[in-house]
Design a protein around this motif. Structure first.
Motif, PDB file in Angstrom:
ATOM      1  N   LYS A 282       0.845  -1.202   0.000  1.00 40.47           N
ATOM      2  CA  LYS A 282       0.000   0.000   0.000  1.00 40.47           C
ATOM      3  C   LYS A 282       0.882   1.254   0.000  1.00 40.47           C
ATOM      4  CE  LYS A 282      -3.523   2.217   2.764  1.00 40.47           C
ATOM      5  NZ  LYS A 282      -4.033   2.278   4.114  1.00 40.47           N
ATOM      6  N   TYR A 286       0.576   1.014  -4.110  1.00 39.50           N
ATOM      7  CA  TYR A 286      -0.761   1.601  -4.281  1.00 39.50           C
ATOM      8  C   TYR A 286      -0.734   3.129  -4.203  1.00 39.50           C
ATOM      9  CZ  TYR A 286      -5.614   2.798  -3.251  1.00 39.50           C
ATOM     10  OH  TYR A 286      -6.860   3.383  -3.263  1.00 39.50           O
ATOM     11  N   LEU A 290      -1.333   5.681  -7.310  1.00 39.42           N
ATOM     12  CA  LEU A 290      -2.540   6.508  -7.332  1.00 39.42           C
ATOM     13  C   LEU A 290      -2.203   7.998  -7.308  1.00 39.42           C
ATOM     14  CD1 LEU A 290      -5.583   6.213  -7.457  1.00 39.42           C
ATOM     15  CD2 LEU A 290      -5.646   6.123  -4.973  1.00 39.42           C
ATOM     16  N   MET A 291      -1.206   8.364  -6.501  1.00 39.13           N
ATOM     17  CA  MET A 291      -0.815   9.789  -6.434  1.00 39.13           C
ATOM     18  C   MET A 291      -0.325  10.272  -7.808  1.00 39.13           C
ATOM     19  SD  MET A 291       1.063  10.178  -2.730  1.00 39.13           S
ATOM     20  CE  MET A 291       1.351  11.931  -2.695  1.00 39.13           C
ATOM     21  N   MET A 294      -3.294  10.407 -10.292  1.00 37.47           N
ATOM     22  CA  MET A 294      -4.237  11.504 -10.012  1.00 37.47           C
ATOM     23  C   MET A 294      -3.616  12.873 -10.270  1.00 37.47           C
ATOM     24  SD  MET A 294      -6.330   9.849  -6.805  1.00 37.47           S
ATOM     25  CE  MET A 294      -7.047  11.340  -6.164  1.00 37.47           C
ATOM     26  N   ALA A 307      -8.347   4.405  -8.832  1.00 38.04           N
ATOM     27  CA  ALA A 307      -8.173   3.609  -7.603  1.00 38.04           C
ATOM     28  C   ALA A 307      -8.399   2.129  -7.901  1.00 38.04           C
ATOM     29  CB  ALA A 307      -9.142   4.081  -6.523  1.00 38.04           C
ATOM     30  N   TYR A 311      -5.661  -0.664  -7.198  1.00 40.02           N
ATOM     31  CA  TYR A 311      -5.953  -1.859  -6.396  1.00 40.02           C
ATOM     32  C   TYR A 311      -5.560  -3.120  -7.163  1.00 40.02           C
ATOM     33  CZ  TYR A 311      -8.505  -0.078  -2.336  1.00 40.02           C
ATOM     34  OH  TYR A 311      -8.826   0.504  -1.140  1.00 40.02           O
ATOM     35  N   ARG A 355     -24.089   7.940  -0.990  1.00 43.78           N
ATOM     36  CA  ARG A 355     -23.184   7.441   0.048  1.00 43.78           C
ATOM     37  C   ARG A 355     -23.962   6.976   1.279  1.00 43.78           C
ATOM     38  NH1 ARG A 355     -18.520  11.268   2.385  1.00 43.78           N
ATOM     39  NH2 ARG A 355     -17.775  11.276   0.247  1.00 43.78           N
TER      40      ARG A 355
ATOM     41  N   VAL B  15     -13.136  18.015   0.568  1.00 41.37           N
ATOM     42  CA  VAL B  15     -12.847  16.649   0.088  1.00 41.37           C
ATOM     43  C   VAL B  15     -13.921  15.663   0.545  1.00 41.37           C
ATOM     44  CG1 VAL B  15     -11.226  14.698   0.307  1.00 41.37           C
ATOM     45  CG2 VAL B  15     -10.365  16.992  -0.138  1.00 41.37           C
ATOM     46  N   PHE B  16     -14.362  15.781   1.807  1.00 40.80           N
ATOM     47  CA  PHE B  16     -15.324  14.805   2.330  1.00 40.80           C
ATOM     48  C   PHE B  16     -16.768  15.294   2.246  1.00 40.80           C
ATOM     49  CE2 PHE B  16     -11.249  13.725   4.193  1.00 40.80           C
ATOM     50  CZ  PHE B  16     -11.163  12.389   3.831  1.00 40.80           C
ATOM     51  N   ASP B  17     -16.943  16.453   1.634  1.00 44.74           N
ATOM     52  CA  ASP B  17     -18.278  16.997   1.387  1.00 44.74           C
ATOM     53  C   ASP B  17     -19.110  17.036   2.669  1.00 44.74           C
ATOM     54  OD1 ASP B  17     -20.272  18.042  -0.125  1.00 44.74           O
ATOM     55  OD2 ASP B  17     -21.037  16.127  -0.865  1.00 44.74           O
ATOM     56  N   ASP B  33     -16.374   9.804   8.098  1.00 44.88           N
ATOM     57  CA  ASP B  33     -17.104   8.915   7.198  1.00 44.88           C
ATOM     58  C   ASP B  33     -16.543   9.038   5.768  1.00 44.88           C
ATOM     59  OD1 ASP B  33     -19.013   7.164   6.373  1.00 44.88           O
ATOM     60  OD2 ASP B  33     -20.532   8.710   6.032  1.00 44.88           O
ATOM     61  N   ASP B  36     -11.425   6.627   3.084  1.00 46.06           N
ATOM     62  CA  ASP B  36     -10.754   5.385   2.694  1.00 46.06           C
ATOM     63  C   ASP B  36      -9.431   5.738   1.997  1.00 46.06           C
ATOM     64  OD1 ASP B  36     -11.544   6.346   0.245  1.00 46.06           O
ATOM     65  OD2 ASP B  36     -12.991   4.766  -0.165  1.00 46.06           O
ATOM     66  N   SER B  37      -8.784   4.728   1.394  1.00 48.14           N
ATOM     67  CA  SER B  37      -7.452   4.992   0.830  1.00 48.14           C
ATOM     68  C   SER B  37      -7.512   5.950  -0.362  1.00 48.14           C
ATOM     69  CB  SER B  37      -6.789   3.681   0.424  1.00 48.14           C
ATOM     70  OG  SER B  37      -7.621   2.963  -0.438  1.00 48.14           O
ATOM     71  N   LEU B  38      -8.597   5.895  -1.146  1.00 45.71           N
ATOM     72  CA  LEU B  38      -8.740   6.835  -2.269  1.00 45.71           C
ATOM     73  C   LEU B  38      -8.944   8.257  -1.731  1.00 45.71           C
ATOM     74  CD1 LEU B  38      -9.266   7.736  -5.206  1.00 45.71           C
ATOM     75  CD2 LEU B  38     -11.618   6.923  -4.958  1.00 45.71           C
ATOM     76  N   VAL B  41      -5.694   9.804  -0.515  1.00 49.36           N
ATOM     77  CA  VAL B  41      -4.821  10.352  -1.563  1.00 49.36           C
ATOM     78  C   VAL B  41      -5.412  11.670  -2.092  1.00 49.36           C
ATOM     79  CG1 VAL B  41      -3.883   9.936  -3.879  1.00 49.36           C
ATOM     80  CG2 VAL B  41      -3.858   8.107  -2.197  1.00 49.36           C
ATOM     81  N   ARG B  42      -6.733  11.683  -2.259  1.00 46.06           N
ATOM     82  CA  ARG B  42      -7.417  12.905  -2.716  1.00 46.06           C
ATOM     83  C   ARG B  42      -7.135  14.059  -1.731  1.00 46.06           C
ATOM     84  NH1 ARG B  42     -13.227  11.236  -3.271  1.00 46.06           N
ATOM     85  NH2 ARG B  42     -12.840  10.341  -5.302  1.00 46.06           N
ATOM     86  N   ILE B  44      -4.567  14.314   0.412  1.00 51.45           N
ATOM     87  CA  ILE B  44      -3.146  14.692   0.373  1.00 51.45           C
ATOM     88  C   ILE B  44      -2.874  15.591  -0.846  1.00 51.45           C
ATOM     89  CG2 ILE B  44      -0.777  13.798   0.024  1.00 51.45           C
ATOM     90  CD1 ILE B  44      -1.746  13.307   2.867  1.00 51.45           C
ATOM     91  N   LEU B  45      -3.446  15.240  -1.989  1.00 52.62           N
ATOM     92  CA  LEU B  45      -3.215  16.058  -3.197  1.00 52.62           C
ATOM     93  C   LEU B  45      -3.848  17.447  -3.041  1.00 52.62           C
ATOM     94  CD1 LEU B  45      -3.633  13.474  -6.117  1.00 52.62           C
ATOM     95  CD2 LEU B  45      -1.555  14.232  -4.997  1.00 52.62           C
ATOM     96  N   GLU B  48      -1.481  19.411  -0.988  1.00 54.76           N
ATOM     97  CA  GLU B  48      -0.330  19.831  -1.816  1.00 54.76           C
ATOM     98  C   GLU B  48      -0.675  21.095  -2.595  1.00 54.76           C
ATOM     99  OE1 GLU B  48       2.082  15.649  -2.626  1.00 54.76           O
ATOM    100  OE2 GLU B  48       1.023  16.587  -4.292  1.00 54.76           O
ATOM    101  N   ALA B  60       3.007  10.408   2.818  1.00 53.68           N
ATOM    102  CA  ALA B  60       1.539  10.473   2.745  1.00 53.68           C
ATOM    103  C   ALA B  60       0.898   9.328   3.520  1.00 53.68           C
ATOM    104  CB  ALA B  60       1.092  10.423   1.291  1.00 53.68           C
TER     105      ALA B  60
END
Lengths: 477, 79
Positions: A282, A286, A290-291, A294, A307, A311, A355, B15-17, B33, B36-38, B41-42, B44-45, B48, B60
Motif C-alpha cells: 500500500k 498503491y 494513485l498519487m 491523479m 483507484a 488496487y 453514500r 474533500v469529504f463533502d 465517514d 478510505d485509501s482513495l 490520496v485525494r 493529500i493532493l 499539496e 503520505a
C-alpha cells in the motif's frame, strides 16, 4: 532450524537471556548480530552458498548509504531496478533467462522478506525519510532479524530502530505474555494446522472414490473450505510464535493478522490478512501509483477508476509475489481482480444509492452476513491456485464433475453464513474491546490454564509422534 | 499553526463533502465517514495544492492523524 520448533525456542530463550543481561549499546547489538548470523548459518552448507545472499545485502547497504548522501535524482530509480533485478535473478523467476542463473546451489532462506526490508530502506533513503546514518551493524540486525527472517512479519526500519533503542524491559508480565503467544503459536501450527491439513488430504482421497452426487458435493466443499482455515492456523501460528520470541528481545513485531474471516468485503479482508505485506505494498505501490495517476489526470470523475486500477496492480503483485509459476500469476490475477471488482462495486453502489444509502445497506444484518460469507468463499476459491496445480485442479473436476464443483462452492457459501456469524459474535466484542477484563475467558487464570493445557498437548503429541517439526507454508516464499 | 488548521478544515470539508468536520490534532481517518485509501490520496493532493508543498508516498502514508499532518506541513513550509 525450523520455525516454530523447540530447538528454535531454546536458541531464542538462551539468546534472550544473554541479550537482556548485557548493557544497552554496542555489546548488546553485537550479540544480536551474532545470534542472527548463527541462525542464518543453520541454513547454509559451505561459504559459497552464502555469497549471493551476502552480495544482495551488500548491494542494499551500499545503495542505502549512497542515497543518503547528496546527489542526482536518477540514482533512486536505478537502485530500485538493481534490487528488483537481483531479487528476481536470485529467486530464479521464469522470465529471467536460465543461461544467466548461478551454476551452484545457494541459500535464499527469507530472501523475499529481506528484499522487502532492503527495498524499503532504498526508497526511504532516496526520499529523505531516513534521517540518521545507518551503521553496518544496524543494517544487518534489521534485515537479518532472526525472529522475522523466515516469513516476516515485515517491520519498517524506523519502527525497528525505535524498538531496539527504547524497547520495553522484559519483566515477569512481558515474559508471561511472550510465553502465551509462543505456546498458542506452536499449538496452532503443530496441532490445529496439522489436523486441518490431514482433514483436507482425507477429503481429497475420499473424493476420488465418492460414488454419490451429494458426497462429491460435500468433499468438494471440504477441499475448498478447509485450506484457508489451515493456512490461517499455520501462518498466524508462526506469527504468534515469532512475535512472542521477539518480545523476549524487547522488540514488538507488527501484527500480521486481525480476525480476517470476519471481514465483510475483500478490500477489508486484505487489511486483516498478512497485514504487513499488504501495508508494505500500500505504501510503496498503491499510494505512489494513485498519487502519480491523479496528479496526471486531475478529474474527479476518473479518480475512482484510477483507484480500481491501483488496487488491481497492488493485489496482483501480492499474489504474484508468492511464486514463480503460472499458478501464482493466476492467483495474483484473482487477488487483484477481487479487490478491483470490490472497489468497482462500491463506486457503482455509491452512485446508485448515494453514500448514505449504501452505508445504510452495508449496515443491514442480512447483507453483512452474506458479504462476510462471500468474502470467505472468494478467498477460499482463489487459494485453489495457491496450493494445487493445474493438473490437480483438472483431476478434481474430472472426479467430481462440474455440477458437483459448482454445488460445492454454493455449500461453502451457505455454511459460511451461520459459521462466520457465530465467529463474529465471539470475536466482535473482543475486537471492540468490550470484553470485561475481569470476565472468566479474559482472566489471566483462565488463560494460564488454557496455555498450560495447550503445552501439555503439544509436548505429548511431539513426544508420541516423534516426527519432524511441522512446516510453515510461507517458509518457501 | 492555527492558520494551518483553518485551511485543513476547509480542505477536509471540501474533500469529504461535510461542513461539520473541523480539523483537530487527534482527528484520524477512522473518525471521518468515507475516509478510505482513495479519499486519503485525494486529501493529500488537495493539501499539496492548498499549501504549495509536496509529499512522498511514504510520507503520505505515515500520518496517523491530522496533528502529525499539520506538523509535517509546518516542517515543509519552514524548510
Amino acid at each position: 532450524m525450523n520455525v516454530p520448533s523447540f530447538p528454535f525456542l531454546g536458541f531464542a530463550v538462551l539468546g534472550a537471556i544473554l541479550y537482556n543481561l548485557l548493557p544497552a549499546g554496542i555489546l548488546r547489538r553485537g550479540l544480536l548480530l551474532l545470534i542472527n548470523l548463527i541462525f542464518l548459518s543453520t541454513f547454509v552448507h559451505g561459504w559459497q552458498q552464502a555469497l549471493p545472499y551476502a552480495g544482495f545485502l551488500l548491494t542494499g547497504f551500499l545503495g542505502t548509504r549512497l542515497l543518503m548522501a547528496q546527489g542526482p535524482r536518477w540514482r533512486l530509480p536505478v537502485l530500485i531496478a538493481v534490487i528488483l533485478f537481483a531479487f528476481f535473478w536470485l529467486k530464479r523467476y521464469t522470465f529471467i533467462p536460465a543461461a544467466i542463473n548461478l551454476p551452484f546451489l545457494y541459500t535464499t532462506v527469507g530472501l523475499s522478506y529481506v528484499f522487502f526490508r532492503v527495498l524499503h530502506l532504498i526508497i526511504d533513503a532516496g526520499q529523505g525519510q531516513i534521517k540518521e546514518r545507518i551503521s553496518p551493524l544496524d543494517y544487518l540486525n534489521y534485515t537479518l532479524n532472526f525472529t522475522a527472517l523466515v516469513s516476516g512479519p515485515i517491520q519498517f526500519y524506523q519502527d525497528y530502530r525505535e524498538q531496539e533503542r527504547n524497547g520495553e524491559k522484559v519483566d515477569l508480565f512481558a515474559a508471561g505474555w511472550a510465553a502465551e503467544r509462543i505456546i498458542v503459536g506452536m499449538f496452532k501450527v503443530a496441532i490445529v494446522s496439522t489436523l486441518l491439513m490431514q482433514g483436507q488430504k482425507a477429503a481429497i482421497a475420499d473424493l476420488a472414490v465418492a460414488s454419490t452426487f451429494p458426497m462429491r458435493v460435500l468433499y468438494c466443499a471440504l477441499i475448498g473450505a478447509i485450506y484457508p482455515l489451515f493456512l490461517y492456523a499455520n501462518f498466524s501460528g508462526y506469527t504468534d510464535f515469532v512475535i512472542g520470541c521477539a518480545r523476549l528481545f524487547r522488540i514488538r513485531l507488527p501484527e500480521n493478522f486481525h480476525h480476517p474471516f470476519i471481514a465483510e468485503n475483500f478490500i477489508a479482508f486484505w487489511s486483516r490478512w498478512h497485514i504487513t505485506l499488504s501495508n508494505w505494498l500500500k505504501v510503496y505501490v498503491y499510494t505512489p501509483f494513485l498519487m502519480t495517476a491523479m496528479r496526471r489526470i486531475p478529474s474527479p470523475a476518473i479518480e475512482p477508476y484510477l483507484a480500481v486500477a491501483a488496487y488491481f496492480v497492488t493485489f496482483f503483485l501480492v499474489g504474484a509475489w508468492h511464486g514463480q509459476t503460472s499458478m501464482f500469476l493466476f492467483f495474483g490475477v484473482l487477488q487483484g481482480g477481487g479487490v478491483a471488482m470490490n472497489k468497482l462495486y462500491q463506486v457503482a453502489m455509491t452512485k446508485r444509492l448515494s453514500r448514505k444509502g449504501y452505508k445504510q445497506l452495508s449496515a443491514e444484518p442480512w447483507y453483512r452476513v452474506f458479504c462476510r460469507a462471500l468474502t470467505f468463499t472468494w478467498f477460499a476459491f482463489t487459494l485453489l491456485w495457491f496450493w494445487s496445480t493445474w493438473g490437480q485442479l483438472g483431476q478434481f473436476i474430472q472426479q467430481a464433475g462440474w455440477p458437483a464443483v459448482a454445488c460445492g462452492w454454493v455449500l461453502v457459501l451457505l455454511v459460511a453464513m451461520p459459521a462466520l456469524s457465530l465467529l463474529r459474535a465471539v470475536q466482535g466484542p473482543i475486537e471492540a474491546r468490550k470484553v470485561d477484563p475481569a470476565a472468566v475467558p479474559a482472566s489471566r487464570y483462565w488463560r494460564t490454564a488454557l496455555s498450560t493445557a495447550m503445552l501439555i498437548i503439544l509436548i505429548g503429541t511431539t513426544v508420541l509422534l516423534n516426527g519432524p517439526a511441522p512446516d510453515v507454508v510461507y517458509k518457501t516464499f | 499553526m492555527q492558520d494551518i488548521y483553518d485551511k485543513l478544515t476547509e480542505i477536509l470539508q471540501d474533500v469529504f463533502d461535510d461542513d461539520e468536520i473541523v480539523a483537530s490534532p487527534e482527528l484520524a481517518a477512522a473518525d471521518v465517514d468515507g475516509w478510505d485509501s482513495l479519499a486519503h490520496v485525494r486529501f493529500i493532493l488537495a493539501i499539496e495544492r492548498g499549501f504549495g508543498v509536496k509529499f512522498s508516498a511514504a510520507e503520505a502514508s505515515a500520518f496517523a492523524n491530522v496533528g502529525e499532518l499539520a506538523n509535517g506541513i509546518a516542517a515543509k513550509r519552514s524548510a
